[in-house]
Write an enzyme that holds these catalytic residues in place. Structure first.
Site, short mmCIF file in Angstrom:
data_model
loop_
_atom_site.label_atom_id
_atom_site.label_comp_id
_atom_site.label_asym_id
_atom_site.label_seq_id
_atom_site.Cartn_x
_atom_site.Cartn_y
_atom_site.Cartn_z
N ASP A 26 32.02 -30.34 -26.25
CA ASP A 26 32.99 -30.56 -25.73
C ASP A 26 33.11 -30.33 -24.18
O ASP A 26 32.15 -29.49 -23.84
CB ASP A 26 34.25 -29.70 -26.32
CG ASP A 26 35.47 -29.91 -25.86
OD1 ASP A 26 35.90 -31.13 -25.37
OD2 ASP A 26 36.59 -29.14 -26.12
N HIS A 43 30.56 -38.64 -20.17
CA HIS A 43 30.30 -38.74 -21.48
C HIS A 43 28.76 -39.29 -21.44
O HIS A 43 28.23 -39.03 -22.36
CB HIS A 43 31.22 -39.84 -22.17
CG HIS A 43 32.42 -39.67 -22.30
ND1 HIS A 43 32.92 -38.11 -22.75
CD2 HIS A 43 33.86 -39.99 -21.77
CE1 HIS A 43 34.07 -37.98 -22.92
NE2 HIS A 43 34.67 -39.07 -22.36
N LEU A 137 14.21 -34.16 -39.42
CA LEU A 137 15.46 -33.62 -39.08
C LEU A 137 16.62 -34.57 -39.58
O LEU A 137 16.40 -36.06 -39.62
CB LEU A 137 15.70 -33.55 -37.55
CG LEU A 137 16.88 -33.23 -36.91
CD1 LEU A 137 17.42 -31.70 -37.14
CD2 LEU A 137 16.95 -33.48 -35.50
C1 IPE Z 1 36.96 -32.20 -30.13
O1 IPE Z 1 37.11 -32.24 -28.59
C2 IPE Z 1 36.42 -33.52 -30.44
C3 IPE Z 1 34.92 -33.94 -30.10
C4 IPE Z 1 34.25 -33.08 -29.34
C5 IPE Z 1 34.42 -35.28 -30.41
P1 IPE Z 1 38.59 -32.63 -28.18
O2 IPE Z 1 38.49 -32.66 -26.55
O3 IPE Z 1 39.07 -34.00 -28.59
O4 IPE Z 1 39.41 -31.60 -28.71
P2 IPE Z 1 41.04 -30.74 -28.32
O5 IPE Z 1 41.62 -32.24 -27.87
O6 IPE Z 1 40.51 -30.33 -26.91
O7 IPE Z 1 41.24 -30.10 -29.35
C1 IPE Z 2 34.02 -34.06 -25.53
O1 IPE Z 2 34.45 -34.13 -24.18
C2 IPE Z 2 33.59 -35.59 -25.95
C3 IPE Z 2 34.87 -36.30 -26.75
C4 IPE Z 2 35.85 -35.80 -27.18
C5 IPE Z 2 34.41 -37.57 -27.18
P1 IPE Z 2 35.72 -34.19 -23.67
O2 IPE Z 2 36.05 -35.71 -23.30
O3 IPE Z 2 36.75 -33.58 -24.64
O4 IPE Z 2 35.94 -33.33 -22.14
P2 IPE Z 2 36.98 -32.44 -21.78
O5 IPE Z 2 37.54 -31.59 -22.88
O6 IPE Z 2 38.33 -33.25 -21.47
O7 IPE Z 2 36.60 -31.71 -20.76
MG MG Z 3 37.72 -31.90 -24.95
#
Ligand code: IPE
Ligand code: IPE
Ligand code: MG
Length: 253
Positions: A26, A43, A137
């Site tokens: 995240d 990303h 792995l």
């Molecule tokens: C969880 O992160 C999903 C992934 C890392 C793929 P999100 O960014 O979607 O979660 P919330 O919305 O902060 O709970």
């Molecule tokens: C995690 O990073 C990747 C996915 C959920 C696909 P985020 O896109 O949620 O990044 P933040 O949380 O908005 O910074």
């Molecule tokens: Mg996120």
């Protein structure tokens, strides 16, 4: 030889290794924002961090690495971001599959495949088929994954199996139920890591992580490197896993 039998690097020496590490990757968006970049740049940088984690894992005694790449709730993001994320998954499989295979990585995907486009489904199947004999792995990619969705789909399948007389209602135990989950046959995660400072599960492996240890890190996912992984494993090694019981050393007290 399994990954855990392989000779250890000095950093991991003597630690009780988590065989299964699951990561909520995240913070890509905030990483990009902090640099004045579009979210997609975060990303892309996140894919680089994933590559580094996959390379580091076997030497640290990790046999299973599960990564949360796209949740069943992430469809609620702007259409352009969803398209970017789908594109990055395709690119990752196309560009990295040969190297993953060469390095003995077995790829498995969990999540609802029916909700994905046919070209992505075909790529995921190709990755799983090509690497199914690999042993160094297990890389499990959670894509279009949501824990509640997984449990509901498993319940549906088990109801159909009961209907068809394949299994009797009284045979629906925890172990039998787990065989209907996407993670059938996999060990539960020992350690769940979440980057970006958020302190929640966001629907990631709620059944499987019932007794996992959690490590929450402040860094955004693109800044996660081998050092952070080693540090998280070190933290894990200091934990006391009790599973509801009493530690052996205290039983006589
Ligand atoms: C969880 O992160 C999903 C992934 C890392 C793929 P999100 O960014 O979607 O979660 P919330 O919305 O902060 O709970
Ligand atoms: C995690 O990073 C990747 C996915 C959920 C696909 P985020 O896109 O949620 O990044 P933040 O949380 O908005 O910074
Ligand atoms: Mg996120």
């Amino acid at each position: 030889m399994t990954a855990s039998q392989r000779s250890r690097t000095p950093e991991s020496e003597g630690m009780s290794d988590p065989a299964h590490v699951a990561i909520i990757m995240d913070g890509n968006g905030r990483w990009a924002k902090a640099r004045g970049l579009p979210r997609v740049a975060g990303h892309r940088a996140g894919v680089q961090a994933l590559r580094a984690a996959v390379r580091a894992a076997p030497d640290l005694g990790i046999e299973w690495l599960t990564v949360y790449a796209f949740s069943s709730e992430n469809w609620s993001r702007p259409k352009s971001e969803v398209t970017d994320l789908m594109g990055l998954l395709k690119l990752f499989i196309r560009r990295d599959l040969a190297e993953l295979h060469q390095n003995g990585v077995r790829v498995r995907v969990i999540g609802d495949r029916d909700g994905l486009s046919s070209d992505i489904r075909a790529l995921l199947e190709e990755a799983e088929a090509l690497t199914c004999q690999n042993r160094s792995l297990n890389l499990v990619i959670a894509f279009n994954y949501g824990g509640r969705d997984e449990i509901a789909r498993a319940a549906r399948k088990i109801a159909q199996a009961v209907d068809a007389g394949v299994i009797a209602p009284e045979e629906v135990t925890q172990d039998a139920f787990a065989e209907y989950l996407d993670t059938a046959g996999m060990p539960d995660p020992d350690l769940v890591i979440r980057t970006s400072g958020e302190l929640r599960l966001s629907n990631f492996l709620p059944w499987q992580a019932a007794y996992s240890e959690f490590v929450f890190l402040p860094c955004y996912w693109p800044d996660f490197s081998r050092n952070e992984l080693v540090e998280a494993i070190r933290t894990y090694a200091g934990r006391d896993r009790r599973y509801g019981g009493v530690p052996a050393r205290d039983v006589a007290l």
